[in-house]
Design a protein around this motif. Structure first.
Motif, PDB file in Angstrom:
ATOM      1  N   UNK B  64      37.192   5.224  76.954  1.00  0.00           N
ATOM      2  CA  UNK B  64      37.028   5.470  75.529  1.00  0.00           C
ATOM      3  C   UNK B  64      37.974   4.653  74.633  1.00  0.00           C
ATOM      4  N   UNK B  65      39.266   4.579  74.984  1.00  0.00           N
ATOM      5  CA  UNK B  65      40.157   3.796  74.114  1.00  0.00           C
ATOM      6  C   UNK B  65      39.723   2.330  74.010  1.00  0.00           C
ATOM      7  N   UNK B 131      34.165   8.159  68.902  1.00  0.00           N
ATOM      8  CA  UNK B 131      34.945   7.121  69.589  1.00  0.00           C
ATOM      9  C   UNK B 131      36.402   7.536  69.743  1.00  0.00           C
ATOM     10  N   UNK B 132      36.793   8.551  68.973  1.00  0.00           N
ATOM     11  CA  UNK B 132      38.193   8.975  69.025  1.00  0.00           C
ATOM     12  C   UNK B 132      38.333  10.044  70.104  1.00  0.00           C
ATOM     13  N   UNK B 133      39.228   9.822  71.071  1.00  0.00           N
ATOM     14  CA  UNK B 133      39.357  10.777  72.181  1.00  0.00           C
ATOM     15  C   UNK B 133      39.870  12.137  71.708  1.00  0.00           C
ATOM     16  N   UNK B 134      39.523  13.187  72.432  1.00  0.00           N
ATOM     17  CA  UNK B 134      40.068  14.528  72.176  1.00  0.00           C
ATOM     18  C   UNK B 134      41.384  14.654  72.951  1.00  0.00           C
ATOM     19  N   UNK B 135      42.434  15.029  72.276  1.00  0.00           N
ATOM     20  CA  UNK B 135      43.720  15.186  72.964  1.00  0.00           C
ATOM     21  C   UNK B 135      43.894  16.623  73.414  1.00  0.00           C
ATOM     22  N   UNK B 150      44.409  13.447  63.463  1.00  0.00           N
ATOM     23  CA  UNK B 150      45.694  12.874  63.847  1.00  0.00           C
ATOM     24  C   UNK B 150      45.580  11.356  63.991  1.00  0.00           C
ATOM     25  N   UNK B 151      44.513  10.911  64.670  1.00  0.00           N
ATOM     26  CA  UNK B 151      44.344   9.468  64.879  1.00  0.00           C
ATOM     27  C   UNK B 151      44.170   8.743  63.542  1.00  0.00           C
ATOM     28  N   UNK B 152      43.387   9.355  62.664  1.00  0.00           N
ATOM     29  CA  UNK B 152      43.170   8.713  61.353  1.00  0.00           C
ATOM     30  C   UNK B 152      44.485   8.594  60.594  1.00  0.00           C
TER      31      UNK B 152
END
Lengths: 237, 300
Positions: B64-65, B131-135, B150-152
């Motif tokens: 994914x990354x 596209x942004x992984x779930x942490x 958080x990613x944004x």
């Protein structure tokens, strides 16, 4: 040898034609002054040389090659710099950043360093204020910065537009002394536009008198100083 | 209290996206005095490019990354190419025309790009992959802040830091500041103003594309009209902060995002635009130049 030649240059803004066939020549190593009344076209002449104002007719040669078709940045690259009227310091940039931009097209770090030391030796006050914003300097300091910024480009020909404007007499004399020094020590040719005609004619080798966009007199500087018409109109004698 | 914090984070997330887009408006305005109304469309094209890239790349079963990074790169490059081309085709020929002409050209460009994507793609909403992984470490706080929030936030923070360094220290950055402050003098020191303008459009478009990908992945769907409303909001943010001011655009983006988020949470989502634009009107009444803008008298 002719460094800069203007042949029958006509130029203007919109519907207003300012220059009507200006022809002049600047030789290597000279100080040439262009004198004239307000609105005679002195600044327009310099802006045409620098490629900011497009020509309508005529041609401009620098080092023997036509430059009137080149964009301004390429004219600078050839070694022709201008200190415009009113200094045009970048107000939101520091003194140091203004100087760095003067050397924008140069890549020789050591040479830039050397010239930076040189302008700081000419004007120690700029070194003291190197971290201050250009907009916060006094008028005199801004003029010093404007000249220094142009010197950072290491020009072969320096165009100076009204360097004495708004300066106290003592500061004006100091600036003129430095102009002569740059000319002598760095062999920089100078084209000087001034309203204070007596001062600039004393500094110059030759002079041109511009009237309504036309060159009306061209002569040696001391001959112009002695010229009765020039004395009456431009020297107030 | 949890609810307040949740609204706060969702406001910051929105605000980040507004800020990323607003930077493009404000930088272009600072350099050439033009409101680039086609800028919202660049953001939309960024999102579409990311979708296309992610769809193609999904056949290669990448982690994914990697998928995120490659889609982002594609979106940034393609959107920048659009920004560069729009300036060359639609604005450069009008450089010496009256100020209204490039503005109208910009509106035309915006309508053209919307309809071009509508015809070339579809008028319907398309699903956009997450596209942004779930942490996993955020799972206990799922009600307050999500992984994409958080990613944004982090991405935006990093990009803004890089942008400030770029503008402060690089040759192009210095040339941009000089051109914005005094265009004639910039030419006289040897700066190619055309190149600086192109660079500004490229940088602004790249930022919008990043915003486009992030928000599309967060929301999960896109269509060809998303650029219009996001563009208007980001423009509002830029004006709010003081158009032409880079910190102003960021501040304006966050203020607008937070206002909308709290208005949605405590009043009603029907009123989010009412609050956003009322805020704009109020600020323009009391500070016409925007929060961080300098009041410059119109040059005659």
């Amino acid at each position: 040898m002719a460094l800069l030649e203007l042949h029958e240059v006509s130029a203007g803004y919109g519907n207003i034609q300012v220059l009507h066939g200006v022809t002049l020549q600047v030789d290597e190593g000279e100080i040439i002054t262009l004198i004239g009344a307000n609105g005679a076209g002195k600044s327009t002449t310099l802006m045409a040389i620098s490629g900011i104002v497009p020509l309508r007719r005529g041609s401009i040669l620098f080092k023997g090659r036509p430059i009137h078709t080149l964009p301004p940045e390429q004219i600078v690259r050839l070694g022709l710099c201008q200190v415009p009227e009113g200094r045009h310091i970048f107000p939101g940039l520091t003194v140091r950043e203004n100087l760095d931009l003067g050397g924008f097209l140069r890549r020789d770090r050591q040479g830039i360093r050397k010239d930076l030391d040189f302008v700081f030796s000419l004007f120690p006050v700029l070194h003291e204020r190197r971290h201050q914003l250009g907009g916060n300097l006094s008028g005199g300091e801004q003029q010093m910065l404007a000249i220094s910024r142009a010197l950072m480009a290491k020009p072969d020909l320096l165009l100076l537009d009204e360097p004495s404007m708004g300066l106290a007499p003592m500061l004006t004399r100091q600036i003129f002394a430095i102009i002569r020094r740059i000319n002598r020590e760095h062999n920089t040719t100078i084209l000087l536009v001034e309203q204070k005609a007596s001062l600039s004619l004393k500094a110059a080798n030759r002079g041109y008198v511009l009237e309504n966009g036309r060159i009306v007199i061209a002569d040696q500087a001391d001959a112009l100083l002695a010229n009765v018409d020039v004395q009456r109109v431009y020297l107030g004698i | 209290m949890d609810y307040f914090i949740e609204l706060f984070f969702s406001g910051l997330t929105r605000g980040s996206i507004y800020a990323l887009i607003a930077l493009g408006y404000t930088m272009v305005y600072g350099i050439i005095g033009l409101i680039n109304f086609a800028h919202g469309e660049i953001y939309m094209i960024g999102a579409f490019t990311a979708l296309a890239a992610a769809t193609i790349l999904s056949f290669f079963s990448l982690p994914l990354p990697a998928l995120l990074f490659l889609s982002l790169a594609a979106a940034v490059i393609w959107a920048s190419a659009y920004g560069y081309t729009i300036e060359k085709l639609a604005y450069r020929p009008l450089r010496h025309a009256p100020r209204l002409s490039p503005l109208i050209s910009a509106i035309g460009m915006s309508i053209f790009l919307q309809n071009y994507v509508l015809l070339a793609q579809t008028p319907d909403f398309l699903p956009f992959p997450a596209l942004i992984p779930e942490f996993a470490f955020l799972a206990p706080y799922a009600g307050v802040i999500g992984s994409s929030d958080l990613v944004i936030l982090l991405t935006t923070a990093v990009i803004m830091a890089l942008l400030s360094l770029f503008i402060k220290f690089t040759r192009t950055g210095k040339a941009m500041r000089a051109t914005a402050q005094d265009r004639t003098m910039a030419m006289l020191v040897g700066i190619s103003v055309n190149r600086v303008i192109s660079a500004t459009f490229v940088v602004g478009s790249a930022l919008a594309a990043v915003g486009g990908l992030l928000i599309a992945s967060h929301i999960g769907q896109i269509n060809c009209f998303i650029g219009f409303i996001a563009g208007i909001k980001a423009f509002t943010a830029a004006v709010l902060g003081g158009i032409g001011s880079i910190p102003g655009a960021v501040l304006g983006g966050f203020i607008l995002g937070l206002t909308e988020s709290f208005a949605t949470g405590y009043v009603s989502s029907d009123y989010e635009d009412v609050f956003a634009f009322s805020l704009l009107v109020l600020i323009l009444i009391f500070r016409p130049a925007g929060l961080l803008g300098k009041a410059a008298p119109e040059k005659v």
